[in-house]
Design a protein around this motif. Structure first.
Motif, PDB file in Angstrom:
ATOM      1  N   ASN A 191      15.281 -18.498  11.417  1.00 40.77           N
ATOM      2  CA  ASN A 191      13.941 -19.063  11.347  1.00 40.77           C
ATOM      3  C   ASN A 191      13.262 -18.917  12.707  1.00 40.77           C
ATOM      4  OD1 ASN A 191      14.656 -19.839   8.797  1.00 40.77           O
ATOM      5  ND2 ASN A 191      14.769 -22.028   9.216  1.00 40.77           N
ATOM      6  N   VAL A 192      12.051 -18.381  12.706  1.00 40.03           N
ATOM      7  CA  VAL A 192      11.272 -18.209  13.939  1.00 40.03           C
ATOM      8  C   VAL A 192       9.878 -18.773  13.667  1.00 40.03           C
ATOM      9  CG1 VAL A 192      10.537 -16.589  15.735  1.00 40.03           C
ATOM     10  CG2 VAL A 192      12.569 -16.082  14.372  1.00 40.03           C
ATOM     11  N   PRO A 193       9.742 -20.121  13.713  1.00 41.24           N
ATOM     12  CA  PRO A 193       8.469 -20.741  13.311  1.00 41.24           C
ATOM     13  C   PRO A 193       7.269 -20.300  14.138  1.00 41.24           C
ATOM     14  CG  PRO A 193       9.956 -22.357  14.318  1.00 41.24           C
ATOM     15  CD  PRO A 193      10.752 -21.132  14.068  1.00 41.24           C
ATOM     16  N   GLU A 194       7.477 -19.933  15.389  1.00 35.40           N
ATOM     17  CA  GLU A 194       6.361 -19.503  16.242  1.00 35.40           C
ATOM     18  C   GLU A 194       6.307 -17.987  16.378  1.00 35.40           C
ATOM     19  OE1 GLU A 194       4.197 -21.743  17.206  1.00 35.40           O
ATOM     20  OE2 GLU A 194       5.444 -23.266  16.225  1.00 35.40           O
ATOM     21  N   SER A 195       6.822 -17.276  15.409  1.00 33.19           N
ATOM     22  CA  SER A 195       6.878 -15.819  15.492  1.00 33.19           C
ATOM     23  C   SER A 195       5.483 -15.203  15.547  1.00 33.19           C
ATOM     24  CB  SER A 195       7.614 -15.245  14.282  1.00 33.19           C
ATOM     25  OG  SER A 195       7.528 -13.829  14.265  1.00 33.19           O
ATOM     26  N   PRO A 196       5.260 -14.298  16.489  1.00 36.04           N
ATOM     27  CA  PRO A 196       3.976 -13.587  16.530  1.00 36.04           C
ATOM     28  C   PRO A 196       3.859 -12.518  15.454  1.00 36.04           C
ATOM     29  CG  PRO A 196       5.432 -12.757  18.246  1.00 36.04           C
ATOM     30  CD  PRO A 196       6.154 -13.906  17.598  1.00 36.04           C
ATOM     31  N   LEU A 197       4.933 -12.350  14.661  1.00 38.18           N
ATOM     32  CA  LEU A 197       4.949 -11.312  13.632  1.00 38.18           C
ATOM     33  C   LEU A 197       4.808 -11.878  12.220  1.00 38.18           C
ATOM     34  CD1 LEU A 197       7.934  -9.194  15.024  1.00 38.18           C
ATOM     35  CD2 LEU A 197       5.486  -8.890  15.493  1.00 38.18           C
ATOM     36  N   LYS A 198       4.433 -13.152  12.096  1.00 32.71           N
ATOM     37  CA  LYS A 198       4.357 -13.806  10.788  1.00 32.71           C
ATOM     38  C   LYS A 198       3.528 -13.027   9.772  1.00 32.71           C
ATOM     39  CE  LYS A 198       5.139 -18.736  11.611  1.00 32.71           C
ATOM     40  NZ  LYS A 198       4.496 -20.072  11.632  1.00 32.71           N
ATOM     41  N   ASP A 199       2.436 -12.445  10.240  1.00 35.47           N
ATOM     42  CA  ASP A 199       1.535 -11.735   9.325  1.00 35.47           C
ATOM     43  C   ASP A 199       2.130 -10.425   8.810  1.00 35.47           C
ATOM     44  OD1 ASP A 199      -0.279 -13.750   9.677  1.00 35.47           O
ATOM     45  OD2 ASP A 199      -1.464 -12.685  11.188  1.00 35.47           O
ATOM     46  N   LEU A 200       3.306 -10.046   9.321  1.00 36.22           N
ATOM     47  CA  LEU A 200       3.927  -8.784   8.913  1.00 36.22           C
ATOM     48  C   LEU A 200       5.007  -8.984   7.857  1.00 36.22           C
ATOM     49  CD1 LEU A 200       4.333  -6.975  12.363  1.00 36.22           C
ATOM     50  CD2 LEU A 200       2.359  -7.031  10.838  1.00 36.22           C
ATOM     51  N   MET A 201       4.975 -10.111   7.153  1.00 37.63           N
ATOM     52  CA  MET A 201       5.977 -10.401   6.134  1.00 37.63           C
ATOM     53  C   MET A 201       6.183  -9.202   5.204  1.00 37.63           C
ATOM     54  SD  MET A 201       5.868 -13.344   3.188  1.00 37.63           S
ATOM     55  CE  MET A 201       4.465 -12.578   2.386  1.00 37.63           C
ATOM     56  N   GLY A 202       7.429  -8.784   5.038  1.00 36.73           N
ATOM     57  CA  GLY A 202       7.755  -7.670   4.165  1.00 36.73           C
ATOM     58  C   GLY A 202       7.927  -6.347   4.882  1.00 36.73           C
ATOM     59  N   VAL A 203       7.489  -6.274   6.148  1.00 39.09           N
ATOM     60  CA  VAL A 203       7.657  -5.045   6.924  1.00 39.09           C
ATOM     61  C   VAL A 203       9.121  -4.928   7.355  1.00 39.09           C
ATOM     62  CG1 VAL A 203       7.055  -3.871   9.085  1.00 39.09           C
ATOM     63  CG2 VAL A 203       5.273  -4.985   7.723  1.00 39.09           C
ATOM     64  N   SER A 204       9.684  -3.742   7.243  1.00 37.23           N
ATOM     65  CA  SER A 204      11.084  -3.552   7.625  1.00 37.23           C
ATOM     66  C   SER A 204      11.243  -2.278   8.445  1.00 37.23           C
ATOM     67  CB  SER A 204      11.975  -3.473   6.383  1.00 37.23           C
ATOM     68  OG  SER A 204      11.647  -2.329   5.612  1.00 37.23           O
ATOM     69  N   VAL A 205      12.333  -2.222   9.205  1.00 34.62           N
ATOM     70  CA  VAL A 205      12.701  -1.005   9.930  1.00 34.62           C
ATOM     71  C   VAL A 205      14.138  -0.660   9.550  1.00 34.62           C
ATOM     72  CG1 VAL A 205      11.139  -1.403  11.869  1.00 34.62           C
ATOM     73  CG2 VAL A 205      13.445  -2.328  11.961  1.00 34.62           C
ATOM     74  N   PRO A 206      14.469   0.618   9.428  1.00 29.84           N
ATOM     75  CA  PRO A 206      15.816   1.005   8.969  1.00 29.84           C
ATOM     76  C   PRO A 206      16.913   0.759   9.989  1.00 29.84           C
ATOM     77  CG  PRO A 206      14.514   2.941   9.499  1.00 29.84           C
ATOM     78  CD  PRO A 206      13.582   1.787   9.586  1.00 29.84           C
ATOM     79  N   LEU A 207      16.557   0.684  11.288  1.00 25.57           N
ATOM     80  CA  LEU A 207      17.587   0.454  12.299  1.00 25.57           C
ATOM     81  C   LEU A 207      16.990  -0.279  13.490  1.00 25.57           C
ATOM     82  CD1 LEU A 207      20.568   0.969  13.083  1.00 25.57           C
ATOM     83  CD2 LEU A 207      19.768   2.997  14.316  1.00 25.57           C
ATOM     84  N   ALA A 208      17.517  -1.463  13.741  1.00 24.26           N
ATOM     85  CA  ALA A 208      17.131  -2.252  14.913  1.00 24.26           C
ATOM     86  C   ALA A 208      18.387  -2.918  15.452  1.00 24.26           C
ATOM     87  CB  ALA A 208      16.086  -3.307  14.549  1.00 24.26           C
ATOM     88  N   ARG A 209      18.328  -3.317  16.714  1.00 19.86           N
ATOM     89  CA  ARG A 209      19.442  -4.071  17.281  1.00 19.86           C
ATOM     90  C   ARG A 209      18.959  -5.477  17.607  1.00 19.86           C
ATOM     91  NH1 ARG A 209      20.728  -1.377  21.899  1.00 19.86           N
ATOM     92  NH2 ARG A 209      22.203  -0.037  20.807  1.00 19.86           N
TER      93      ARG A 209
END
Length: 409
Positions: A191-209
């Motif tokens: 859970n990241v309640p203060e996430s600056p990426l909230k508006d990107l719900m559903g966006v994914s990347v195939p590889l992240a660390r």
């Protein structure tokens, strides 16, 4: 006891190996194989394509060492063959996960139900054992409640109740003399309640660390941005390996996300230097790089302070440095967890040193066996928890069959 994957597999293995036995399967609720039915988004991730034991054990934060011998007896290839023999073919996804070719979990649930009925397993639902009483001459008296309120006498008993979220849920096993490794959640999202990426719900990347700042915990894999924070295999697998440490931290900390883990800071700077020389007239925001989704790239660039019309040739070094930092080490303040769908998994349970891993029999209580998540075994996402259930259930069932009186699974 337990109408899940491990309980069914144990009961079937026992009844098939010794048809002379009377085998009962007790389920305290009215539903059978609940987790099987919801697994893999309703497709059922049966196992993983790991032909060797060495490959398979690498995916178990708890129990890897102790599972080596059981997996030699009944591993992923044996699971595939078991289902194939009963008319269910499995297929392998590109990431190694294995599903029924029907892409329906009902195929697996029905296969187990049919196999149990063919083997003569007597299934009792809405029935639970309130108390287990070891008998002086061997065997157990089960004090049942629910739809079948009675005292049932059995010679051997398989406990496959699944992982229990609260420590007191194991008290009935403590009364038999067993210790318990305190249960904590595994396989959860951040859970990241203060996430600056909230508006990107559903966006994914195939590889992240994903790295937990200040801890020796990191994992690579697909990552999904959600309305509550971050999810996907990278987060779920990190949560499994770090289950106890994250519990100690009360599920708070800073997750550092590297969106392009194939780059180091040095190679990224070199790459950008060349790119800027060749593409100086392109605007930064409108031309996503590294295969990142347009919305994610735009958000990262805006967070770095890049203007809508800024061209690469005009980008100040200060803003490029900010962008590099966000690409390689974007900080997200984790404040809690969310269980992954309905697939609750626990880290903890019956200590493995108290169990004979060849037969799954208790070293403290003769005739008492364990299988599945009630043991201190858990795997990462990808079919590994089901594989542990099939393996421990099968070995327990084989051992249970070597008796001549009623058996309960």
């Amino acid at each position: 006891m337990g109408g899940g994957a491990a309980g069914f597999f144990g009961a079937i293995a026992c009844a098939e190996a010794n048809p002379q036995l009377t085998v009962y399967l007790l389920e305290k609720t009215g539903k059978l194989l609940s987790k099987v039915r919801v697994s893999g988004g309703g497709r059922c991730n049966v196992t993983h394509n790991c032909p060797t034991v060495t490959q398979l054990v690498q995916h178990y934060p708890r129990g890897a060492k102790q599972l080596k011998e059981p997996f030699r007896q009944f591993g992923a290839p044996e699971t595939v063959a078991w289902f194939a023999k009963r008319g269910v073919q499995l297929k392998t996804e590109p990431d190694g996960r294995m599903f029924p070719t029907t892409d329906s979990s009902e195929t697996i649930a029905q296969c187990l139900l049919d196999a149990a009925r063919r083997a003569g397993v007597r299934i009792l639902t809405s029935t639970s054992a309130e108390r287990i009483e070891p008998l002086p001459g061997g065997g157990f008296a089960l004090h049942l409640s629910g739809a079948t309120a009675q005292v049932m006498h059995v010679q051997r008993l398989l406990v496959a109740t699944g992982g229990l979220p609260k420590s007191e849920g194991y008290n009935w096993l403590r009364t038999l003399g067993h210790g318990v490794v305190e249960p904590v959640p595994s396989l959860f999202t951040f859970n990241v309640p203060e996430s600056p990426l909230k508006d990107l719900m559903g966006v994914s990347v195939p590889l992240a660390r994903v790295v937990l700042a200040g801890e020796k915990l990191d994992y690579e894999g697909p990552l999904l941005i959600t309305h509550w924070g971050i999810s996907g295999p990278a987060v779920l697998k990190l949560s499994a390996w770090g289950a106890r440490r994250l519990h100690e931290l009360n599920y708070t900390g800073t997750a550092l996300v590297n969106w392009i883990p194939s780059f180091t800071e040095e190679t990224l700077r070199q790459w950008l230097h060349t790119f800027r020389a060749d593409n100086g007239r392109k605007t930064v925001l409108s031309n996503p790089l590294f295969g990142l989704p347009q919305r994610l790239w735009r958000s990262l660039a805006e967070l770095a302070g890049v203007g809508a019309e800024t061209r690469w040739s005009e980008l100040p070094a200060k803003l490029q440095n900010r962008l590099i930092e966000l690409l390689l080490r974007m900080p997200l303040a984790v404040r809690g967890k969310t269980t992954f769908k309905e697939e609750f998994v626990t880290c903890g349970g019956i200590p493995l040193e108290e169990v004979n891993m060849k037969t799954m029999e208790s070293r403290l209580v003769p005739g008492l066996h364990f299988a599945g998540e009630v043991l201190d075994i858990d795997g990462i996402t990808g079919g590994f928890n089901f594989q542990a259930a099939w393996t421990t259930g099968f070995l327990a069932g084989q051992a249970l069959s070597r008796t001549s009186v009623p058996v309960v699974g």
